[in-house]
Motif scaffolding. Structure first.
Motif, PDB file in Angstrom:
ATOM      1  N   LEU A 389      -8.440 -29.465  83.120  1.00 27.95           N
ATOM      2  CA  LEU A 389      -9.649 -29.059  83.821  1.00 27.95           C
ATOM      3  C   LEU A 389      -9.838 -27.578  83.579  1.00 27.95           C
ATOM      4  N   ILE A 390     -11.008 -27.195  83.053  1.00 27.19           N
ATOM      5  CA  ILE A 390     -11.294 -25.814  82.655  1.00 27.19           C
ATOM      6  C   ILE A 390     -12.468 -25.318  83.490  1.00 27.19           C
ATOM      7  N   ASP A 391     -12.275 -24.146  84.095  1.00 30.20           N
ATOM      8  CA  ASP A 391     -13.334 -23.590  84.935  1.00 30.20           C
ATOM      9  C   ASP A 391     -13.619 -22.151  84.490  1.00 30.20           C
ATOM     10  N   ILE A 392     -14.934 -21.820  84.370  1.00 28.20           N
ATOM     11  CA  ILE A 392     -15.328 -20.450  83.978  1.00 28.20           C
ATOM     12  C   ILE A 392     -15.134 -19.532  85.180  1.00 28.20           C
ATOM     13  N   ASP A 393     -14.414 -18.458  84.956  1.00 27.42           N
ATOM     14  CA  ASP A 393     -14.111 -17.522  86.046  1.00 27.42           C
ATOM     15  C   ASP A 393     -15.358 -16.731  86.444  1.00 27.42           C
ATOM     16  N   ARG A 394     -15.587 -16.611  87.741  1.00 30.50           N
ATOM     17  CA  ARG A 394     -16.650 -15.809  88.353  1.00 30.50           C
ATOM     18  C   ARG A 394     -18.032 -16.153  87.750  1.00 30.50           C
ATOM     19  N   PHE A 395     -18.242 -17.441  87.471  1.00 33.13           N
ATOM     20  CA  PHE A 395     -19.513 -17.845  86.871  1.00 33.13           C
ATOM     21  C   PHE A 395     -20.669 -17.669  87.852  1.00 33.13           C
ATOM     22  N   LYS A 396     -20.442 -17.956  89.115  1.00 36.19           N
ATOM     23  CA  LYS A 396     -21.524 -17.859  90.099  1.00 36.19           C
ATOM     24  C   LYS A 396     -22.075 -16.428  90.163  1.00 36.19           C
ATOM     25  N   ALA A 397     -21.158 -15.443  90.074  1.00 43.35           N
ATOM     26  CA  ALA A 397     -21.604 -14.057  90.111  1.00 43.35           C
ATOM     27  C   ALA A 397     -22.446 -13.718  88.884  1.00 43.35           C
ATOM     28  N   LEU A 398     -22.008 -14.188  87.721  1.00 45.84           N
ATOM     29  CA  LEU A 398     -22.794 -13.959  86.496  1.00 45.84           C
ATOM     30  C   LEU A 398     -24.162 -14.612  86.597  1.00 45.84           C
ATOM     31  N   ASN A 399     -24.167 -15.833  87.090  1.00 46.00           N
ATOM     32  CA  ASN A 399     -25.422 -16.599  87.183  1.00 46.00           C
ATOM     33  C   ASN A 399     -26.389 -15.926  88.154  1.00 46.00           C
ATOM     34  N   ASP A 400     -25.860 -15.415  89.282  1.00 43.91           N
ATOM     35  CA  ASP A 400     -26.724 -14.772  90.262  1.00 43.91           C
ATOM     36  C   ASP A 400     -27.223 -13.412  89.759  1.00 43.91           C
ATOM     37  N   HIS A 401     -26.373 -12.714  88.984  1.00 46.12           N
ATOM     38  CA  HIS A 401     -26.747 -11.385  88.532  1.00 46.12           C
ATOM     39  C   HIS A 401     -27.710 -11.423  87.337  1.00 46.12           C
ATOM     40  N   TYR A 402     -27.436 -12.258  86.375  1.00 40.03           N
ATOM     41  CA  TYR A 402     -28.243 -12.279  85.151  1.00 40.03           C
ATOM     42  C   TYR A 402     -29.282 -13.397  85.107  1.00 40.03           C
ATOM     43  N   GLY A 403     -29.202 -14.303  86.022  1.00 38.74           N
ATOM     44  CA  GLY A 403     -30.191 -15.383  86.056  1.00 38.74           C
ATOM     45  C   GLY A 403     -29.672 -16.673  85.433  1.00 38.74           C
ATOM     46  N   HIS A 404     -30.400 -17.755  85.740  1.00 38.75           N
ATOM     47  CA  HIS A 404     -29.964 -19.081  85.275  1.00 38.75           C
ATOM     48  C   HIS A 404     -30.051 -19.225  83.760  1.00 38.75           C
ATOM     49  N   ARG A 405     -31.006 -18.586  83.116  1.00 37.98           N
ATOM     50  CA  ARG A 405     -31.123 -18.723  81.669  1.00 37.98           C
ATOM     51  C   ARG A 405     -29.884 -18.164  80.973  1.00 37.98           C
ATOM     52  N   PHE A 406     -29.429 -16.997  81.425  1.00 38.22           N
ATOM     53  CA  PHE A 406     -28.214 -16.439  80.849  1.00 38.22           C
ATOM     54  C   PHE A 406     -27.005 -17.311  81.202  1.00 38.22           C
ATOM     55  N   GLY A 407     -26.996 -17.832  82.415  1.00 28.97           N
ATOM     56  CA  GLY A 407     -25.904 -18.732  82.808  1.00 28.97           C
ATOM     57  C   GLY A 407     -25.849 -19.967  81.923  1.00 28.97           C
ATOM     58  N   ASP A 408     -27.020 -20.502  81.587  1.00 25.43           N
ATOM     59  CA  ASP A 408     -27.040 -21.661  80.689  1.00 25.43           C
ATOM     60  C   ASP A 408     -26.484 -21.306  79.314  1.00 25.43           C
ATOM     61  N   GLU A 409     -26.808 -20.093  78.835  1.00 30.11           N
ATOM     62  CA  GLU A 409     -26.292 -19.667  77.534  1.00 30.11           C
ATOM     63  C   GLU A 409     -24.776 -19.537  77.570  1.00 30.11           C
ATOM     64  N   VAL A 410     -24.241 -19.022  78.680  1.00 37.85           N
ATOM     65  CA  VAL A 410     -22.789 -18.927  78.824  1.00 37.85           C
ATOM     66  C   VAL A 410     -22.161 -20.317  78.797  1.00 37.85           C
ATOM     67  N   LEU A 411     -22.763 -21.266  79.512  1.00 42.87           N
ATOM     68  CA  LEU A 411     -22.230 -22.635  79.545  1.00 42.87           C
ATOM     69  C   LEU A 411     -22.212 -23.248  78.144  1.00 42.87           C
ATOM     70  N   ARG A 412     -23.287 -23.058  77.400  1.00 43.96           N
ATOM     71  CA  ARG A 412     -23.350 -23.623  76.050  1.00 43.96           C
ATOM     72  C   ARG A 412     -22.296 -22.992  75.142  1.00 43.96           C
ATOM     73  N   SER A 413     -22.143 -21.690  75.201  1.00 43.69           N
ATOM     74  CA  SER A 413     -21.173 -21.000  74.345  1.00 43.69           C
ATOM     75  C   SER A 413     -19.750 -21.430  74.663  1.00 43.69           C
ATOM     76  N   VAL A 414     -19.415 -21.485  75.948  1.00 42.35           N
ATOM     77  CA  VAL A 414     -18.073 -21.904  76.349  1.00 42.35           C
ATOM     78  C   VAL A 414     -17.824 -23.358  75.954  1.00 42.35           C
ATOM     79  N   ALA A 415     -18.818 -24.227  76.148  1.00 41.85           N
ATOM     80  CA  ALA A 415     -18.662 -25.650  75.808  1.00 41.85           C
ATOM     81  C   ALA A 415     -18.383 -25.812  74.316  1.00 41.85           C
ATOM     82  N   LEU A 416     -19.130 -25.100  73.481  1.00 38.92           N
ATOM     83  CA  LEU A 416     -18.937 -25.199  72.042  1.00 38.92           C
ATOM     84  C   LEU A 416     -17.560 -24.696  71.639  1.00 38.92           C
ATOM     85  N   THR A 417     -17.108 -23.643  72.294  1.00 37.24           N
ATOM     86  CA  THR A 417     -15.826 -23.035  71.943  1.00 37.24           C
ATOM     87  C   THR A 417     -14.663 -23.959  72.288  1.00 37.24           C
ATOM     88  N   ILE A 418     -14.651 -24.492  73.506  1.00 39.77           N
ATOM     89  CA  ILE A 418     -13.508 -25.345  73.889  1.00 39.77           C
ATOM     90  C   ILE A 418     -13.537 -26.690  73.140  1.00 39.77           C
TER      91      ILE A 418
END
Length: 531
Positions: A389-418
């Motif tokens: 089970l893999i969880d992105i650290d402090r993702f909620k803070a990133l999502n709240d600070h930079y917005g959902h669009r940036f959060g989606d980009e982070v999710l896609r990048s991490v998903a592709l990497t793992i």
């Protein structure tokens, strides 16, 4: 006394059950193949080929039957011709024998000409087609003519019948080629001849009888051989005596070099298919050499007459088969396309239902099925299994600070990497929910799972993601649950136990400061933390 019925052994029951299970699986797989788009189209093509094969075989059998009927009919006609010719020539031969016997009797020859001729030619008078009898002396001079057309003393020494009898040995009945008699009525004839022998066996002359070719023509015209069929009477030297349909121009033609005549001469009777030299049509020849005579009779129905009805049936049945096959193949093709379209639609629906739209990974529903399947396989084969089970650290803070669009980009990048870090085809990565991912690692123990988890953690940590404020790095925490059969053969009751253990390990990694990997333990869920 041995018992006839014994209880089945556990091993035998297991084998029988395994066989039945394998058979069911094979039947299910076969049914799926047949009902697949390609299977439906192949079945349609096979059905069409089968129908064409059966229809073609039936038509072939009908052709063979038509050939057999034609041969049988021709043979029956040939027997009628054979019987008539044999009987009449035998009668004519007896007439010639009587004349030869009478000529050798001095008492008969001493009688007045009118009385003598009445005695000599009494039998010949009843022969309708016997066009006169002549008696020649040993030099070929005419002694007596039953019709009185030729004058006594005429020289016939160069006639074929006289020459043949003079060279012949014995008293055989000889048949000449067709010719026009010098003293006849203009009708072509063949000569039947017998030798006149003295008491010491020496040659004393010839008795000849002229048999009209009209006899053979009328005989053959009574046969029904079809519009293009033929019948013929041929001498063994290749001379054509008579032919149906009658043509005076071909009477007497030499056929000795014709291929069909060579085949006829190869045996006393038989059947073959060949091309006629006179009219060029292919015929079914049924022939026979008449016993004791130098005559061959053949009846030859034409193939185009024999197979006329069969060819019409071939055209009709062939059109039906082509139409049927075209319909079946067309329907199969349309049905195949429809099934393929449905299969594609179902596949797309399945992908939509089991794929995370944002990352392209398997979703939670698909992951649960994969994990359940791999856990059952591990239990069945007693092989190790690991779950991450893999969880992105402090993702909620990133999502709240930079917005959902940036959060989606982070999710896609991490998903592709793992996903790239799970290198084996059997390793599956899924989005478990929110910023959490899961991975199943079949046939992998704790050490192997740790290596994969560390590879994922380091790869994510090395990502550089562009944010509105500049390059940004993210980290992940990983919880590992590995299970290998122990000495007591114990396994978790369900895969949910593994998931709970991995979740506890992930919680421990988070609590230890994040950006870490923690391997859970089946007893107390504690083990070293790696960062």
């Amino acid at each position: 006394m041995l018992r006839r019925h014994q209880a089945e052994s556990p091993e035998g029951f297991a084998v029988r059950r395994s066989t039945a299970s394998a058979l069911r699986r094979w039947l299910d797989a076969f049914g799926r193949r047949v009902l697949s788009p390609a299977g439906v189209f192949a079945a349609g093509v096979c059905l069409s080929l089968g129908v064409c094969g059966v229809g073609s075989w039936g038509l072939y059998q009908e052709r063979e039957d038509a050939y057999a009927r034609a041969v049988e009919n021709a043979r029956n006609l040939l027997l009628l011709v054979e019987h008539d010719i044999t009987r009449n020539i035998e009668l004519y031969g007896l007439s010639l024998d009587a004349v030869a016997e009478g000529v050798g009797d001095p008492k008969v020859m001493a009688l007045p000409p009118e009385l003598r001729n009445g005695i000599l030619f009494d039998r010949a008078a009843a022969a309708r087609d016997l066009d006169g009898i002549q008696v020649l002396d040993e030099r070929g001079k005419l002694l007596i003519d039953s019709n009185g057309r030729c004058l006594p003393g005429m020289d016939f020494s160069r006639d074929e019948s006289f020459i043949m009898q003079r060279k012949a040995v014995g008293s055989a009945l000889l048949i000449s080629k067709p010719y026009l008699p010098r003293c006849g009525n203009g009708r072509p004839v063949i000569s039947l001849s017998r030798p006149i022998l003295r008491p010491d066996g020496s040659f004393a002359g010839v008795v000849t009888g002229a048999l009209a070719i009209d006899y053979f023509r009328e005989l053959l015209e009574g046969l029904h051989v079809g519009e293009h069929g033929t019948a013929a009477v041929i001498e063994t030297n290749g001379t054509l005596v008579a032919r149906l349909p009658f043509d005076a121009k071909v009477i007497g033609r030499d056929l000795s070099r014709v291929d069909s005549f060579k085949k006829v001469m190869a045996s006393d009777e038989g059947t073959f298919v060949g091309t006629a030299s006179i009219d060029g049509t292919r015929k079914i020849y049924v022939f026979k050499r008449l016993a004791g005579l130098s005559i061959i009779v053949d009846v030859a129905p034409a193939e185009q007459d024999v197979y006329e009805q069969w060819q019409a049936r071939v055209a009709f049945v062939g059109a039906l088969m082509i139409a049927f096959c075209a319909i079946v193949v067309t329907v199969s093709l349309l049905l195949s396309r429809e099934l393929k379209q449905r299969a594609d639609d179902q596949s797309r629906l399945y992908q939509l239902a089991h794929t995370d739209a944002l990352t392209g990974l398997a979703n939670r529903r698909k992951f649960d099925r994969i994990a359940q399947r791999e856990w059952r396989r591990a239990v069945r084969s007693a092989s190790p299994i690991s779950l991450l089970l893999i969880d992105i650290d402090r993702f909620k803070a990133l999502n709240d600070h930079y917005g959902h669009r940036f959060g989606d980009e982070v999710l896609r990048s991490v998903a592709l990497t793992i996903e790239r870090c799970a290198r084996r085809p059997s390793d599956r990565v899924a989005r478990y929910g929110g910023e959490e991912f899961a991975a199943t690692l079949p046939d992998t123990d704790a050490a192997g799972a740790l290596a994969v988890a560390e590879r994922m953690r380091e790869a994510v940590a090395g990502l550089v993601i562009r944010s509105p404020s500049g390059p940004l790095s993210v980290t992940v925490s990983v919880g590992i649950a590995s299970w290998t059969i122990d000495a007591a053969g114990r396994w978790p009751e369900t895969v949910d136990t593994l998931i709970e253990q991995a979740d506890q390990a992930l919680y421990t990694a988070k609590a230890a400061g994040r950006n870490r990997v923690h391997v859970g333990n089946r007893e107390n869920n504690s083990s070293p933390i790696y960062s």
